[in-house]
Design a protein around this motif. Sequence first.
Motif, PDB file in Angstrom:
ATOM      1  N   ASP A 401      15.323   0.418   9.321  1.00  0.00           N
ATOM      2  CA  ASP A 401      15.344  -0.997   8.926  1.00  0.00           C
ATOM      3  C   ASP A 401      14.020  -1.475   8.358  1.00  0.00           C
ATOM      4  OD1 ASP A 401      17.536  -1.985  11.702  1.00  0.00           O
ATOM      5  OD2 ASP A 401      17.897  -0.972   9.751  1.00  0.00           O
ATOM      6  N   ASP A 402      12.905  -1.023   8.945  1.00  0.00           N
ATOM      7  CA  ASP A 402      11.595  -1.558   8.509  1.00  0.00           C
ATOM      8  C   ASP A 402      11.168  -1.005   7.155  1.00  0.00           C
ATOM      9  OD1 ASP A 402       9.470   0.470  10.740  1.00  0.00           O
ATOM     10  OD2 ASP A 402      11.177   0.979   9.462  1.00  0.00           O
ATOM     11  N   GLU A 405      13.548  -3.106   2.823  1.00  0.00           N
ATOM     12  CA  GLU A 405      13.152  -4.129   1.837  1.00  0.00           C
ATOM     13  C   GLU A 405      12.218  -3.542   0.776  1.00  0.00           C
ATOM     14  OE1 GLU A 405      11.500  -7.571   3.691  1.00  0.00           O
ATOM     15  OE2 GLU A 405      10.566  -8.269   1.818  1.00  0.00           O
ATOM     16  N   SER A 406      11.146  -2.864   1.207  1.00  0.00           N
ATOM     17  CA  SER A 406      10.186  -2.356   0.205  1.00  0.00           C
ATOM     18  C   SER A 406      10.794  -1.193  -0.566  1.00  0.00           C
ATOM     19  CB  SER A 406       8.878  -1.944   0.862  1.00  0.00           C
ATOM     20  OG  SER A 406       9.097  -0.853   1.707  1.00  0.00           O
ATOM     21  N   ARG A 408      13.895  -0.959  -1.548  1.00  0.00           N
ATOM     22  CA  ARG A 408      14.768  -1.492  -2.606  1.00  0.00           C
ATOM     23  C   ARG A 408      13.942  -1.948  -3.788  1.00  0.00           C
ATOM     24  NH1 ARG A 408      19.414  -5.242  -1.344  1.00  0.00           N
ATOM     25  NH2 ARG A 408      20.311  -3.991  -3.035  1.00  0.00           N
ATOM     26  N   ALA A 409      12.668  -2.380  -3.476  1.00  0.00           N
ATOM     27  CA  ALA A 409      11.823  -2.943  -4.555  1.00  0.00           C
ATOM     28  C   ALA A 409      11.063  -1.855  -5.306  1.00  0.00           C
ATOM     29  CB  ALA A 409      10.823  -3.915  -3.928  1.00  0.00           C
ATOM     30  N   ALA A 422      21.941  -2.558   0.146  1.00  0.00           N
ATOM     31  CA  ALA A 422      21.409  -3.573   1.072  1.00  0.00           C
ATOM     32  C   ALA A 422      21.339  -3.051   2.514  1.00  0.00           C
ATOM     33  CB  ALA A 422      22.284  -4.820   1.013  1.00  0.00           C
TER      34      ALA A 422
END
Length: 450
Positions: A401-402, A405-406, A408-409, A422
């Motif tokens: 999980d951690d 986000e990065s 995906r970017a 997602a």
Amino acid sequence: DRRVGPDLGPDAPAYPQHEVPSWYRDAKFGVFVHWGLYSIPAWARPRRPGEHVPVELEYHHHQYAEWYANTVRIPGSPTRLLHEREYGVGTSYEDLADSWTIEAFDPRRWMRLFADCGARYVVPTAKHHDGFCLWDTATTSFSSVRRGPRRDLIAELAEAAREAGLRFGLYFSGALDWHVSDFAPIRSATDLFTLRRNDEAFARYSFDQLMELVDRHAPDVLWNDVDWPDAGKTAGPSSLRALFERYYEQVPGGVVNDRWGVPHLGYRTREYHSEEGVTPWVWEATRGLGTSFGYNRAEDDRHLIGHGDLVRLLVDTVAKNGNLLLNIGPRADGSLPEDQVERLRHLGDWLKAHGEAIYRTRPWVRYAEPVGAPVRYTVGPDGAFHLIAMDPSAGWLRLADDLVESARATASWGDVPAVVDASGHVTIPPGLRGLPAAVLTLRQAHPGTG
Ligand SMILES: C[C@@H]1N[C@H](CN)[C@@H](O)[C@H](O)[C@@H]1O
């Protein structure tokens, strides 16, 4: 093999503090070379990886071919039987010294190969437990200059290593020297630490030999093995403390390992074992490509580590704050066994493509995940974050999980942007699924990267 020495009482010397140099931590991969008289018979009872040998036969069936001088003295051992069959009952191990010829020895070719395969340092054996010295020593005539090859092999290896841009270290058998000892053969782990000399004369002999090598070659690594003579662990001009002080003075960027039997070490060592996770200390995993360090002609491809397992061993070790010191065992004549070279080259090819995830990296806050597809993590000097998929053939993995986000970017498989949904499901491109390990790089800093 973390050994702490004996309690030497209130007069035990204090040892110098010395950080593990950054060149060593950046290097990640070195080549160990066990080459000596034991490479002539080049035989130990072959042991399949994972094969169980009863503890009482551990030394009778020793898997290390470089232990030939000990194993041959154990009555009824397979080595004794082979020796008498091949060399005759009256031939001693030490008699073999005069038959050692090295017509295929090409130190420059060795070192260019090791450098091309991604090694950053090399550590050949200067003197192994048999006591045969591979350099021009004034301490004994039992050497490669006075017997057999009649050449200073360490000098030739040092010059070739540095010409190839490799750091040059030396292995030294500090505790055991069977040429100047006359104990019964070692037949148990207890014998290993009791059947050895600890007297002042032997401590001075060992000190003089190692200082010859330090003075002459300024080795970047001092790789001592098993222990050091206890008489050398107190104060005095030929004590270990004096040796370390002179060594660090002459080689400020040098580093030692952890097998001196005193409360002083540089990096810790594990032999055919790994650490359980990321360690606060710097350590080094060492093993042969097969089940022996010295070349064992009785081994075949089945005894050698698999190509993919070798890549994953390096990745796992680096993710846990370690280096891999991988041993190659040359034949007596100086030629390199083709099956060993082939594995080195395979590792080198992987490193050529994915070395950014290895060299100069440091561990992350965790090396892996407790569940899910096997991954390892490293962090580059530029903050790049590397997730190394250890089974790309699965075709996909689920990010922790951690990281989602990065990832995906910024995440990519080399030049190929990563497809991350997602939920953190990331596809491994088909072109990478045949690799032993594939590298996903995230170009954003992460928790715990300092
Ligand atoms: C690297 C290995 N270390 C062991 C002692 N643990 C030696 O006995 C062996 O022959 C090899 O040199």
